[in-house]
Design an enzyme around this catalytic site. Structure first.
Site: not given
Length: 591
Positions: A150, A224, A258, A355
């Protein structure tokens, strides 16, 4: 409606209707059936498929790179590098899967075997649309699993291209299903009994939801998630290399990863010089159309990402940080943001606490290494950390950093050979390496109350491999009937004045002189060896051993693999070093 948009122009590229329930059901059922057959396939069949995947990716690299660039905006060179990394990952598991899948003998009676879990649901992100999937699917297929992909709904054309690559490479029908579905359908997929486990790469917020859903169904997950990776520069670092690397670490993929460095924590005594070097290098970045060769910074993937980033910069400057350069939405069509450097960023400011997913670097100045480590750890994330300092002090500082990976005097990056993943709100579980492959495998303890006798292999029990001209090899390949064997060993005896022809192997070789005197010719070096001396030969390096003494020479050799080949330098002929017939009487008799 699932929509594909070119972030460089804002142009709509394509639309897709989400798959209906019947189509999803058919794909899930097909995956279960295909995986039930695939799990029984020989390891060689799986490794051949991975090699085919690597070849197909390379054959279609230009096409796939152009697709990535058009759908998520990274420069073409970076997109091509992403496809190449996918191919390398497939090759890595093709080479190493036999060893990773081997049973581990613990006692005379007990061993640990590994079995696949089944069909794994992979919920993948847009920022590395091919790499994020292929770093999962290569070990998953090698392990005997199936998968349902997906993908992020902003990259539907990439998802369908992945499906075509898998088909062209010969992946069995149904083994990997690709779904175009809305986000609200994911919960039902996780709960479906045909799904055995879940892997997710993306935001911490969504990861928490997926973990809750999978936990409720008692299904294994690998997550993750986000990161706010520190890039620590201490006073004894090489500032020129650190500043140059810092630009790549922050601005690769327009800062949309990330594992990008996001917080630059610099010791005060060298901060001015670092900021000057870093800012000058950032100024040389070229914002432009990602299909142009000279472009180094493309657009952000979506308008919302750009707007969020600009708001974080605004709030950070209003809180007292210094805007060194950038800080503006680029004046052009598409979702561009100017490469930005913020100095004097402190804890409590948005660019330190949150972030930042885009081309913004936040620099924080600290008194010393202790403060640097403390601030590096002062985050809810723990994915990676880059530490720049002298090697002699690095090991002590590495132990103090809270991160899934620490790179010393290098930028953080994923490597197929090493486990990758984070701690804290960066997630849990690992991808890549042997550890990543075993995340979606069942460790099965097998106990035998009537174990096979331990083997003692004597030279008289083994067929001697006569290599001609007075050179004889006795192959001692351990654990004849066990898949756990990972090396090939043996002895070779040389009559006086004899030698092995110049040749090379596909694996590393270690050699110990048992008796006599030898001359080892290894590449361009010629080395005299006495009894008790040892040497090693890297894979692919031409070499030979010569008996230079007045008696027999006996060497003991160890190859770093079971499937060893030998290529004769004079003829170029490559042969299996020890065929099944060469493995001697012990193997033939089944002792």
């Amino acid at each position: 409606m699932i929509v594909s948009i070119n972030p460089a122009s804002g142009e709509q590229l394509a639309t897709f209707d989400p798959y209906d329930a019947d189509r999803v059901d058919r794909l899930l059922t097909a995956a279960v059936v295909a995986q039930s057959n695939w799990r029984r396939s020989e390891v060689q069949r799986r490794t051949e498929l991975l090699e085919s995947l690597a070849g197909t990716l390379r054959d279609r690299k230009a096409e796939m790179a152009a697709l990535i660039t058009s759908e998520m905006g990274k420069p073409l060179a970076e997109a091509a590098a992403e496809i190449e990394k996918c191919a390398i990952n497939c090759e890595y598991y093709a080479t190493n899967a036999p060893g990773f899948l081997a049973a581990e003998t613990i006692t005379a009676e007990g061993r640990v075997e590994v079995d696949p879990l089944g069909v794994v649901l992979a919920v993948m992100p847009w920022n590395y649309p091919f790499w994020q999937f292929f770093r999962f699917i290569a070990p998953a297929l090698a392990a005997g699993n199936g998968a349902i992909l997906k993908h992020a709904n902003s990259v539907p054309r990439c998802a369908l291209a992945i499906e075509s690559v898998l088909r062209d490479a010969g992946v069995p029908d149904g083994l990997v299903g690709v779904l175009l579905v809305e986000t609200d359908q994911v919960a039902g997929l996780i709960a479906d009994d045909r799904v055995a486990a879940v892997t997710f790469t993306g935001s911490t917020e969504v990861g928490s939801i997926i973990a809750e859903r999978a936990g409720r169904a008692l299904k294994k997950q690998v997550l993750e998630l986000g990161g706010s990776d520190p890039f620590i520069v201490l006073a004894d670092a090489d500032l020129e290399i650190a500043a140059t690397t810092a630009v790549t670490a922050r601005f690769l993929n327009a800062g949309q990863s990330c594992v990008n460095a996001k917080r630059f924590i610099v010791e005060e005594s060298v901060a001015d010089e670092f900021v000057a070097r870093f800012s000058a290098a950032v100024g040389r970045l070229v914002v432009g159309d990602p299909v142009d060769d000279g472009t180094t910074i493309g657009p952000l993937a979506r308008a919302g990402l750009r707007d969020t980033l600009h708001d974080q910069v605004r709030r950070t400057v209003e809180a007292g940080a210094t805007l060194v350069r950038g800080g503006e939405v680029a004046d052009r069509a598409g979702f561009y943001y100017q490469p930005t450097v913020l100095d004097h960023v402190l804890p409590g400011m948005a660019a330190f606490d949150e972030e930042t997913f885009g081309p913004v670097a936040a620099i924080t100045r600290v008194r010393d290494a202790d403060e640097a480590i403390r601030l590096a750890n002062q985050t809810e994330f723990g994915l990676g950390a880059s530490l720049w300092t002298a090697q002699e002090r690095a090991s002590e500082l590495v132990r103090r950093l809270d991160a899934g990976a620490v790179f010393v005097n290098a930028m953080v990056a994923s490597d197929p050979r090493l486990p990758f993943g984070g701690i804290k709100r960066s997630g849990y579980g690992r991808e890549l390496g042997a550890h990543g492959m075993r995340e979606f495998m069942n460790l099965k303890t097998v106990w035998s109350g009537d174990p096979a006798p331990r083997l003692v292999i004597k030279p008289d029990d083994v067929e001697v491999f006569d290599r001609g001209s007075g050179v004889r090899t006795v192959p001692y390949v351990g654990a004849w009937n066990s898949e756990s064997n990972k090396i090939t060993t043996g002895t070779t005896v040389f009559a006086v004045g004899t030698r092995i022809p110049l040749h090379s192997h596909n694996v590393e070789e270690s050699v110990l002189v048992f008796a006599g005197q030898a001359t080892a010719v290894i590449g361009d070096e010629r080395i005299d060896l006495e009894a008790g001396d040892a040497t090693w030969v890297p894979a692919g390096v031409p070499h030979q051993f010569i008996n230079r003494g007045d008696g027999e020479l006996t060497i003991y050799w160890v190859y770093g693999g079971r499937a060893v080949t030998r290529t004769m330098t004079a003829t170029g002929v490559t042969v299996a070093h020890l065929s099944a017939a060469d493995r001697g009487a012990v193997a033939a008799s089944g002792k």
